[in-house]
Design an enzyme around this catalytic site. Sequence first.
Site, mmCIF file in Angstrom:
data_model
loop_
_atom_site.group_PDB
_atom_site.id
_atom_site.type_symbol
_atom_site.label_atom_id
_atom_site.label_comp_id
_atom_site.label_asym_id
_atom_site.label_seq_id
_atom_site.Cartn_x
_atom_site.Cartn_y
_atom_site.Cartn_z
ATOM 1 N N TYR A 1 0.840 -1.198 0.000
ATOM 2 C CA TYR A 1 0.000 0.000 0.000
ATOM 3 C C TYR A 1 0.874 1.246 0.000
ATOM 4 C CZ TYR A 1 -3.682 -3.303 1.309
ATOM 5 O OH TYR A 1 -4.554 -4.352 1.330
ATOM 6 N N ASN B 1 -12.458 -1.199 -5.104
ATOM 7 C CA ASN B 1 -12.123 -1.565 -6.486
ATOM 8 C C ASN B 1 -13.306 -2.258 -7.168
ATOM 9 O OD1 ASN B 1 -11.007 -2.533 -8.869
ATOM 10 N ND2 ASN B 1 -9.560 -3.902 -7.865
ATOM 11 N N CYS C 1 -6.099 -5.840 -7.234
ATOM 12 C CA CYS C 1 -5.930 -5.375 -5.862
ATOM 13 C C CYS C 1 -5.383 -6.468 -4.947
ATOM 14 C CB CYS C 1 -7.235 -4.806 -5.322
ATOM 15 S SG CYS C 1 -8.642 -5.921 -5.463
ATOM 16 N N HIS C 2 -5.552 -7.728 -5.345
ATOM 17 C CA HIS C 2 -5.021 -8.832 -4.543
ATOM 18 C C HIS C 2 -3.501 -8.825 -4.497
ATOM 19 C CE1 HIS C 2 -5.200 -10.337 -8.674
ATOM 20 N NE2 HIS C 2 -4.205 -11.143 -8.351
ATOM 21 N N GLU D 1 -1.136 -17.494 -8.794
ATOM 22 C CA GLU D 1 -0.268 -16.684 -9.655
ATOM 23 C C GLU D 1 1.216 -16.896 -9.385
ATOM 24 O OE1 GLU D 1 -3.147 -12.889 -10.604
ATOM 25 O OE2 GLU D 1 -1.531 -12.606 -9.177
#
Length: 172
Positions: free
Chosen positions: A100, A123, A131-132, A160
């Site tokens: 952040y 979001n 955003c993850h 991912e």
Amino acid sequence: MFDTALGWCGMAWGERGVVAVELPGADRGRTLAALRRRVGGREVEPAGPVLAVVERVRALLTGVPDDLTDVPVDPSGLPDFHWRVYQHIRTVGPGRTTTYGQVAAAVGAPGSAQAVGQAMGANPYPIIVPCHRVLGAGGKVGGFSAAGGAATKVRILGIEGAAPGGQPSLFD
């Protein structure tokens, strides 16, 4: 509505691009209801370019890297700060994370990590605006607005190939 490795997702789109994405809820009906509460509309089968985006999101959620940066999103009604944050977040590719605080500095608002967190919580296009991939200081997972909260965030990051703080997750 479309089924993924995580469950049923929903996507709404308009002339300018994707308007909203709803991550999986408890079941298809609840995901659809949540999407309708946000944007209204009627359910239609995706076709053409929208179907191509659906297929890419499905693939991403099975581990096929795709940054989705070419997918247009409609920023109508978004606060300027949120839009700047979302544009920056889209540069963070699959398998990578940021914090952040780093996002706040990158958009010219150092010290505004909490405001970035608020933008992440609002979001409208999760996965497309990833955003993850935004973590707290020191790689702490932080919150996540999708069903399952932080556990869902960790699961997506694991798919991912990114582990918060470099640590294996329950899904590794």
